[in-house]
Design a protein around this motif. Structure first.
Motif, PDB file in Angstrom:
ATOM      1  N   SER A  90      23.248  25.767   2.272  1.00  0.00           N
ATOM      2  CA  SER A  90      22.737  26.380   1.035  1.00  0.00           C
ATOM      3  C   SER A  90      23.778  27.297   0.402  1.00  0.00           C
ATOM      4  N   SER A  91      24.562  27.996   1.254  1.00  0.00           N
ATOM      5  CA  SER A  91      25.612  28.865   0.719  1.00  0.00           C
ATOM      6  C   SER A  91      26.692  28.041   0.019  1.00  0.00           C
TER       7      SER A  91
ATOM      8  N   TYR B 273      29.855  34.530   3.010  1.00  0.00           N
ATOM      9  CA  TYR B 273      30.060  33.073   3.038  1.00  0.00           C
ATOM     10  C   TYR B 273      30.747  32.661   4.336  1.00  0.00           C
TER      11      TYR B 273
ATOM     12  N   ARG C 259      27.900  28.099  -4.042  1.00  0.00           N
ATOM     13  CA  ARG C 259      29.238  28.154  -4.679  1.00  0.00           C
ATOM     14  C   ARG C 259      29.370  27.087  -5.758  1.00  0.00           C
TER      15      ARG C 259
ATOM     16  N   LYS D 235      24.175  27.753   6.023  1.00  0.00           N
ATOM     17  CA  LYS D 235      25.540  27.296   5.723  1.00  0.00           C
ATOM     18  C   LYS D 235      25.564  26.317   4.543  1.00  0.00           C
TER      19      LYS D 235
ATOM     20  N   SER E 104      22.911  34.163  -0.653  1.00  0.00           N
ATOM     21  CA  SER E 104      24.348  34.019  -0.425  1.00  0.00           C
ATOM     22  C   SER E 104      25.143  34.543  -1.624  1.00  0.00           C
ATOM     23  N   LEU E 105      24.452  34.748  -2.765  1.00  0.00           N
ATOM     24  CA  LEU E 105      25.150  35.170  -3.984  1.00  0.00           C
ATOM     25  C   LEU E 105      24.771  36.576  -4.468  1.00  0.00           C
TER      26      LEU E 105
ATOM     27  N   TYR F  64      28.506  32.591   7.597  1.00  0.00           N
ATOM     28  CA  TYR F  64      27.661  31.419   7.851  1.00  0.00           C
ATOM     29  C   TYR F  64      28.472  30.142   7.946  1.00  0.00           C
ATOM     30  N   ARG F  65      29.589  30.134   7.220  1.00  0.00           N
ATOM     31  CA  ARG F  65      30.426  28.943   7.175  1.00  0.00           C
ATOM     32  C   ARG F  65      30.934  28.567   8.568  1.00  0.00           C
ATOM     33  N   LYS F  66      31.162  29.600   9.417  1.00  0.00           N
ATOM     34  CA  LYS F  66      31.735  29.287  10.721  1.00  0.00           C
ATOM     35  C   LYS F  66      30.669  29.105  11.814  1.00  0.00           C
ATOM     36  N   MET F  67      29.420  29.239  11.474  1.00  0.00           N
ATOM     37  CA  MET F  67      28.379  29.095  12.500  1.00  0.00           C
ATOM     38  C   MET F  67      28.204  27.641  12.922  1.00  0.00           C
TER      39      MET F  67
ATOM     40  N   LEU G 136      20.016  30.085  -0.801  1.00  0.00           N
ATOM     41  CA  LEU G 136      21.097  29.965  -1.790  1.00  0.00           C
ATOM     42  C   LEU G 136      21.307  31.289  -2.526  1.00  0.00           C
TER      43      LEU G 136
ATOM     44  N   VAL H 277      19.467  35.801   5.348  1.00  0.00           N
ATOM     45  CA  VAL H 277      20.874  35.514   5.053  1.00  0.00           C
ATOM     46  C   VAL H 277      21.473  36.856   4.628  1.00  0.00           C
TER      47      VAL H 277
ATOM     48  N   LEU I  20      30.807  39.106  -0.747  1.00  0.00           N
ATOM     49  CA  LEU I  20      30.367  37.719  -0.878  1.00  0.00           C
ATOM     50  C   LEU I  20      31.244  36.767  -0.064  1.00  0.00           C
ATOM     51  N   ASP I  21      32.544  37.016  -0.060  1.00  0.00           N
ATOM     52  CA  ASP I  21      33.431  36.179   0.752  1.00  0.00           C
ATOM     53  C   ASP I  21      33.090  36.315   2.235  1.00  0.00           C
TER      54      ASP I  21
END
Lengths: 278, 320
Positions: free
Chosen positions: A180-181, B308, A185, A178, B185-186, B311-314, B182, B209, B304-305
């Motif tokens: 690192s992502s 993101y 950005r 999380k 994620s991209l 993982y953002r909500k984990m 990182l 990831v 990509l969204d």
């Protein structure tokens, strides 16, 4: 690089978080230091340069013009998602850590200025369950990175951590992805991120946001690594060489950009930011 | 199968009896068909029962079972036209991770797989699937190559951990893993991760990831091994402490599905993957094909969204 150095600015005199005894024996050289003097020197021994641990609020005062001007997400709390049953239940240990005073989680985040430049800021607290990263730490770091993205500000994070918070199981591991992502950005938007590594920074924090700085600064003597020295010794069955995993060792092996003594941190960060965004 | 864990002993007994019966039948020409059928039915029943009543620590043992299929065992059954590619172009090739082009149902893609050995010699070469920094950097090089040609990436996860050693630290194990988190994620092509055995902490995360994570039923994924957790928290190295740690860590596939960390559990054959590699590979292939077809429908931006947001909500917390 002494000819390159800016004139030293006197640190703002304020009450620091070291206990209130008058004298302190240096853990580095054994010298008896007048505590007031130690505090004035940002917790660094004037004789041998040993860096005592200082708290997150100390770092905010040290690095920012007016300390943390805004704090974010101070109300976030872990919910013990696994209902982790250990020798001491996680919920109990967590409550104790909060009651101990100081920070309410292992990271403090917010906004401030570095020599007039607005920055987003995070600083970890090793005193809070070993600075371990659980859901709250991951969330706060991701949010402060997203703020940096929204405000188009640089981000500075001061790390100190034993790694992932194992009582939150695999959810703590996922915080590495999380954070690192979120930095990914920022990276895509070409916003500077300066990572400052303090003693000790190991495990999941090192293997995520701590090692992802555009510039990585380490404090002298700080232990920095992926695996802890004990685990490595057990694995390879031999003693580790002197200075292994110390800041200077990482510098030599090309893993950090600069080793900077604490009193020089702010001027160094400021000059870097001027180069990167000024 | 030759070796059986404690909880498999009754299965072992039945297997032995079937063997004896068959031997008896061929030696003396007896008709044992009816008896054999009964025993085989009992065996199937036992295997299902055993698996259903497993404790988390027993599941850990299945995930590490001597005869459990490893990445290359699965790859030769799932993919065709594999061309292995080596090296990180900086230090050396890390044999703990196998990378290369392959085809899934004729479709070209990049496979990145952690490879355990099955004997001492193999494990010496594969380092028990514990990768060094150069392994993570090799994997990233391959992902970038896949991205360049618009091919999806499939990673196969089976490692106890990233290697904790002197060289690994000198060459930046932490940085190598962090960089992969990182960069992954991209990466602008679909990434699909399959956990087939052990998902050992940062060592596993550094390759996983992904847009989708699928996991075999008796695979595990954990922030720390039950052994490590027991020694740190319980300060004991006993089976009891390890079992407690394994339960507390919530490291089984159903737990991970519940926690929202993985997307799908792939059922294993009766008795577990080690009892039938072909059936395991068929199930894995079906899942990979279906998930990839699904990801294909997404634009790069959506991909990509979505990654993101995933993982953002984990995690779980209280307060805003």
């Amino acid at each position: 690089m002494a000819w390159f150095r800016k004139e030293k600015k006197k640190l703002v005199k304020q009450k620091r978080e070291l206990p209130a005894d008058v004298w302190k024996k240096c853990d580095g050289c054994g010298e008896i230091i007048y505590r007031e003097k130690l505090n004035e020197n940002a917790g660094v021994c004037g004789k041998c340069g040993y860096h005592f641990r200082i708290g997150p609020a100390d770092y905010a005062r040290l690095l920012l013009d007016d300390a943390l001007e805004k704090e974010y997400d101070s109300e976030l709390r872990s919910v013990d998602p696994l209902e982790f049953v250990g020798p001491t239940p996680y919920a109990e240990r967590y409550e104790r850590a909060i009651k101990k005073g100081g920070t309410k989680e292992a990271v403090l985040t917010g906004a401030g200025h570095v020599e007039g430049m607005p920055v987003q800021f995070g600083v970890m607290d090793f005193g809070f369950i070993g600075g371990s990263m659980g859901s709250v730490v991951g969330e706060k770091i991701a949010r402060v990175a997203e703020r940096a993205l929204d405000e188009k500000n640089p981000l500075i994070i001061v790390s100190a951590s034993g790694g992932a918070r194992m009582m939150e199981g695999v959810l703590s591991l996922m915080q590495m992805a999380k954070t690192s992502s979120a930095l990914g950005r920022m990276h895509r938007s070409r916003l500077p991120y300066i990572s400052i590594l303090t003693h000790p920074t190991t495990g999941g924090v090192t293997a995520s946001f701590a090692m992802l700085g555009d510039v990585i600064i380490a404090e002298p003597g700080a232990l920095i690594g992926f695996a802890g020295p004990r685990v490595i010794e057990q694995t390879i069955g031999q003693e580790l060489p002197d200075g292994f995993q110390r800041a200077e060792f990482l510098l030599e092996h090309g893993m950090v950009d600069i080793v900077v003594a604490r009193p020089e941190l702010k001027p160094t960060v400021s000059r870097l930011l001027q180069h990167m965004v000024g | 199968m030759a070796s059986h864990q404690d909880f498999e002993r009754s299965i072992g007994d039945v297997v032995a009896r079937i063997g004896q019966l068959k031997e008896l039948a061929s030696e003396r020409g007896l008709d044992v068909e009816a008896e054999l059928k009964k025993l085989e039915a009992r065996l199937e029943e036992l295997r299902t029962e055993t698996l259903e009543s497993l404790t988390p620590m027993e599941r850990v043992k299945i995930a590490r079972h001597q005869q459990r299929p490893h990445s290359l065992d699965m790859m030769e059954r799932v993919f065709t036209d594999f061309v292995e590619l080596h090296g990180d172009r900086a230090f050396r090739d890390d044999p703990a991770v196998v990378c290369g082009w392959a085809r899934l149902d004729g479709r070209s893609l990049m496979v990145i797989a952690q490879q355990k050995g099955r004997n001492t010699k193999e494990n010496l070469k594969r380092n028990f699937a514990m990768m060094h920094p150069e392994g993570y950097r090799k994997a990233l090089r391959m992902m970038r190559m896949a991205e360049k040609y618009g091919r999806p990436v499939i990673t196969i996860i089976d490692t106890p951990a990233a290697y904790p050693g002197i060289g690994a630290e000198e060459r930046g194990q932490a940085e190598a893993i962090a960089r992969n988190l990182l960069e992954m994620s991209l990466i602008e092509v679909p990434i699909l991760a399959a956990v087939i055995g052990e998902g050992g902490s940062g060592g596993a995360l550094g390759l996983s990831v992904a847009d989708r994570i699928v996991m075999l039923e008796y695979a595990i994924y954990s922030v720390i091994s039950p052994e490590g957790c027991a020694s740190i928290l319980w300060k004991e190295n006993t089976e009891e402490a390890r079992s407690k740690a394994a339960s507390a860590l919530k490291l089984t596939a159903p737990d991970l599905l519940f926690l929202g960390v993985i997307d799908e559990v792939i059922g294993e054959p009766p008795g577990g993957a080690h009892e039938d590699w072909d059936a395991t590979a068929t199930a894995l292939k079906e899942s990979l094909t279906r998930n990839l077809a699904d990801l294909d429908k997404r634009s790069v931006a959506d991909l990509l969204d979505g990654r993101y947001a995933k993982y953002r909500k984990m995690g779980a917390w209280d307060g805003d």
